[in-house]
Design a protein around this motif. Structure first.
Motif, PDB file in Angstrom:
ATOM      1  N   VAL A  22      -6.172   1.419 -18.022  1.00  0.00           N
ATOM      2  CA  VAL A  22      -7.428   0.964 -17.323  1.00  0.00           C
ATOM      3  C   VAL A  22      -7.188   2.460 -15.531  1.00  0.00           C
ATOM      4  N   ASP A  23      -7.662   3.387 -14.992  1.00  0.00           N
ATOM      5  CA  ASP A  23      -7.485   3.531 -14.438  1.00  0.00           C
ATOM      6  C   ASP A  23      -7.490   2.765 -12.875  1.00  0.00           C
ATOM      7  N   SER A  24      -6.696   2.000 -12.479  1.00  0.00           N
ATOM      8  CA  SER A  24      -6.629   1.172 -11.979  1.00  0.00           C
ATOM      9  C   SER A  24      -5.767   1.033 -10.429  1.00  0.00           C
ATOM     10  N   GLU A  25      -4.721   1.643 -11.083  1.00  0.00           N
ATOM     11  CA  GLU A  25      -3.901   2.616  -9.766  1.00  0.00           C
ATOM     12  C   GLU A  25      -4.182   2.161  -8.960  1.00  0.00           C
ATOM     13  N   ILE A  26      -4.878   3.555  -8.312  1.00  0.00           N
ATOM     14  CA  ILE A  26      -5.206   3.636  -7.008  1.00  0.00           C
ATOM     15  C   ILE A  26      -6.307   2.781  -5.881  1.00  0.00           C
ATOM     16  N   LEU A  27      -6.860   2.324  -7.268  1.00  0.00           N
ATOM     17  CA  LEU A  27      -7.736   0.674  -6.434  1.00  0.00           C
ATOM     18  C   LEU A  27      -6.352  -0.165  -6.248  1.00  0.00           C
ATOM     19  N   LEU A  28      -5.485  -0.280  -6.939  1.00  0.00           N
ATOM     20  CA  LEU A  28      -4.170  -1.398  -6.262  1.00  0.00           C
ATOM     21  C   LEU A  28      -3.217  -0.786  -4.901  1.00  0.00           C
ATOM     22  N   ALA A  29      -3.314  -0.294  -4.973  1.00  0.00           N
ATOM     23  CA  ALA A  29      -2.762   1.535  -3.923  1.00  0.00           C
ATOM     24  C   ALA A  29      -3.283   0.529  -2.813  1.00  0.00           C
ATOM     25  N   ASP A  30      -4.609   0.866  -2.838  1.00  0.00           N
ATOM     26  CA  ASP A  30      -5.409   0.692  -1.491  1.00  0.00           C
ATOM     27  C   ASP A  30      -6.080  -0.602  -1.063  1.00  0.00           C
ATOM     28  N   VAL A  31      -5.665  -1.758  -1.771  1.00  0.00           N
ATOM     29  CA  VAL A  31      -6.512  -2.734  -1.951  1.00  0.00           C
ATOM     30  C   VAL A  31      -4.632  -3.412  -1.488  1.00  0.00           C
ATOM     31  N   MET A  32      -3.207  -3.089  -1.783  1.00  0.00           N
ATOM     32  CA  MET A  32      -2.327  -3.461  -1.026  1.00  0.00           C
ATOM     33  C   MET A  32      -2.474  -2.600   0.683  1.00  0.00           C
ATOM     34  N   GLY A  33      -2.619  -1.196   0.421  1.00  0.00           N
ATOM     35  CA  GLY A  33      -2.324  -0.803   1.850  1.00  0.00           C
ATOM     36  C   GLY A  33      -3.786  -1.333   2.295  1.00  0.00           C
ATOM     37  N   ILE A  35      -4.262  -4.771   3.065  1.00  0.00           N
ATOM     38  CA  ILE A  35      -3.636  -6.020   2.989  1.00  0.00           C
ATOM     39  C   ILE A  35      -2.531  -6.728   3.431  1.00  0.00           C
ATOM     40  N   PHE A  36      -1.463  -6.086   3.017  1.00  0.00           N
ATOM     41  CA  PHE A  36      -0.020  -5.706   3.721  1.00  0.00           C
ATOM     42  C   PHE A  36      -0.117  -5.595   5.074  1.00  0.00           C
ATOM     43  N   PRO A  37      -0.145  -5.067   5.871  1.00  0.00           N
ATOM     44  CA  PRO A  37      -0.537  -3.919   6.746  1.00  0.00           C
ATOM     45  C   PRO A  37      -1.594  -5.408   7.823  1.00  0.00           C
ATOM     46  N   GLU A  38      -1.996  -5.977   7.080  1.00  0.00           N
ATOM     47  CA  GLU A  38      -2.674  -7.711   7.445  1.00  0.00           C
ATOM     48  C   GLU A  38      -1.667  -8.276   8.298  1.00  0.00           C
ATOM     49  N   LEU A  39      -0.592  -8.671   7.548  1.00  0.00           N
ATOM     50  CA  LEU A  39      -0.320  -9.081   8.502  1.00  0.00           C
ATOM     51  C   LEU A  39       1.448  -8.902   8.779  1.00  0.00           C
ATOM     52  N   GLY A  40       1.242  -7.900   8.821  1.00  0.00           N
ATOM     53  CA  GLY A  40       2.927  -7.827   9.813  1.00  0.00           C
ATOM     54  C   GLY A  40       3.059  -6.511   8.523  1.00  0.00           C
ATOM     55  N   LEU A  41       3.539  -6.471   7.632  1.00  0.00           N
ATOM     56  CA  LEU A  41       4.032  -5.497   7.120  1.00  0.00           C
ATOM     57  C   LEU A  41       3.866  -4.108   6.198  1.00  0.00           C
ATOM     58  N   PRO A  42       3.956  -3.441   7.037  1.00  0.00           N
ATOM     59  CA  PRO A  42       3.633  -1.308   6.744  1.00  0.00           C
ATOM     60  C   PRO A  42       3.832  -1.308   5.241  1.00  0.00           C
ATOM     61  N   PHE A  43       2.417  -0.665   5.318  1.00  0.00           N
ATOM     62  CA  PHE A  43       2.498  -0.468   3.769  1.00  0.00           C
ATOM     63  C   PHE A  43       1.410   0.807   4.118  1.00  0.00           C
ATOM     64  N   SER A  44       1.344   1.699   3.111  1.00  0.00           N
ATOM     65  CA  SER A  44       0.491   2.294   2.644  1.00  0.00           C
ATOM     66  C   SER A  44       0.046   2.584   1.039  1.00  0.00           C
ATOM     67  N   ALA A  45      -0.700   3.022   0.766  1.00  0.00           N
ATOM     68  CA  ALA A  45      -1.211   3.192  -0.662  1.00  0.00           C
ATOM     69  C   ALA A  45      -0.694   4.336  -1.229  1.00  0.00           C
ATOM     70  N   GLN A  46      -0.349   5.366  -0.456  1.00  0.00           N
ATOM     71  CA  GLN A  46       0.796   5.725  -1.014  1.00  0.00           C
ATOM     72  C   GLN A  46       2.134   6.037  -2.150  1.00  0.00           C
ATOM     73  N   GLN A  47       2.540   5.140  -0.697  1.00  0.00           N
ATOM     74  CA  GLN A  47       3.612   4.227  -0.817  1.00  0.00           C
ATOM     75  C   GLN A  47       3.844   3.405  -2.031  1.00  0.00           C
ATOM     76  N   TYR A  48       2.441   2.838  -2.037  1.00  0.00           N
ATOM     77  CA  TYR A  48       2.642   2.157  -3.685  1.00  0.00           C
ATOM     78  C   TYR A  48       2.961   3.184  -4.431  1.00  0.00           C
ATOM     79  N   MET A  49       1.985   4.011  -4.967  1.00  0.00           N
ATOM     80  CA  MET A  49       1.862   5.551  -5.637  1.00  0.00           C
ATOM     81  C   MET A  49       3.247   6.232  -5.480  1.00  0.00           C
ATOM     82  N   GLU A  50       4.061   6.278  -4.863  1.00  0.00           N
ATOM     83  CA  GLU A  50       5.375   6.983  -4.868  1.00  0.00           C
ATOM     84  C   GLU A  50       6.375   6.229  -5.227  1.00  0.00           C
ATOM     85  N   GLU A  51       6.732   4.780  -4.970  1.00  0.00           N
ATOM     86  CA  GLU A  51       7.477   3.576  -5.056  1.00  0.00           C
ATOM     87  C   GLU A  51       7.778   2.355  -5.882  1.00  0.00           C
ATOM     88  N   PHE A  52       6.403   2.255  -6.000  1.00  0.00           N
ATOM     89  CA  PHE A  52       6.097   0.879  -6.429  1.00  0.00           C
ATOM     90  C   PHE A  52       5.340   0.927  -7.948  1.00  0.00           C
TER      91      PHE A  52
END
Length: 228
Positions: A22-33, A35-52
């Motif tokens: 399933v093509d869920s990676e970009i959705l997960l990247a968007d969601v993490m991009g 919710i993490f900053p909302e709790l003070g952890l800098p993060f982006s969708a691109q960072q998920y795709m490139e690193e995690f």
């Protein structure tokens, strides 16, 4: 179905879920991009795709905590609950199968098969239901959260193979992420790397690289032929 795509009954296919079925990676990247900053952890969708991509959620959290600051237990609970809730809503509304997967699974219908994922079982079921792929696997779902072992640890694939009644050498892993390819190879299985980013990622030695799911039936038939 063409006889060239049939498989000996003593082989099993073990599919990763996110990014493979399933093509869920970009959705997960968007969601993490989001919710993490909302709790003070800098993060982006691109960072998920490139690193995690494909990495266990808790590993991502611990890595970000180490880089920035540690979250309270309350914040950790809020983070995971919020992420799971948002992700399920996005999946049910927007998720689609990886191009070529529905047709490939139809051609591979005689193969024993299972889904083996680093995600929770509820997320796996949601993904398969949202894309009408659940019938191909007859409930054979193996979650790292249930088995308490996560890729790249090869034990996740080994436990799935044992539960399916197959030795590792009689299994073919299909995975798009580096952690899954590494796990399959270390488990002693044949591995097909569904490489969506051939200009950025290389297929590890020992695995077979493909760029589109429609290649699966022919490649699997070739692996079977070479194993005889």
């Amino acid at each position: 179905m063409s006889s060239s795509h049939s498989i000996p009954s003593h082989f099993c296919l073990l599919f990763d879920c996110d990014g493979t079925l399933v093509d869920s990676e970009i959705l997960l990247a968007d969601v993490m991009g989001e919710i993490f900053p909302e709790l003070g952890l800098p993060f982006s969708a691109q960072q998920y795709m490139e690193e995690f991509r494909g990495v266990r959620f808790h590993t991502i959290v611990h890595t970000l905590e180490h880089r920035f600051h540690k979250l309270t237990e309350e914040a950790l609970t809020q983070l995971e609950s919020g992420m799971r809730t948002r992700m399920e809503a996005r999946m049910r509304a927007e998720l689609v199968a990886i191009p070529g997967i529905p047709d490939a699974l139809a051609q591979l219908k005689s193969y024993p098969k299972a889904v083996v994922s680093n995600g929770p079982e509820r997320k796996i079921r949601c993904a398969l239901e949202s894309t009408q792929l659940e019938g191909h696997f007859q409930g054979q779902l193996f979650s790292a959260y249930t088995l308490n072992v996560w890729k790249p640890d090869p034990e996740l694939y080994r436990k799935a193979a044992a539960a399916m009644g197959f030795a590792p050498q009689h299994c073919i892993v299909i995975d798009d992420a580096a952690v899954g390819v590494e796990a399959g190879l270390a488990a002693g299985m044949q591995v097909i790397h569904l490489n969506h980013f051939p200009n950025e990622e290389s297929t590890p030695e020992g695995a077979v690289g493909i760029h589109h799911a429609n290649e699966l039936p022919v490649v699997i038939a070739g692996l079977m032929e070479s194993s005889r």
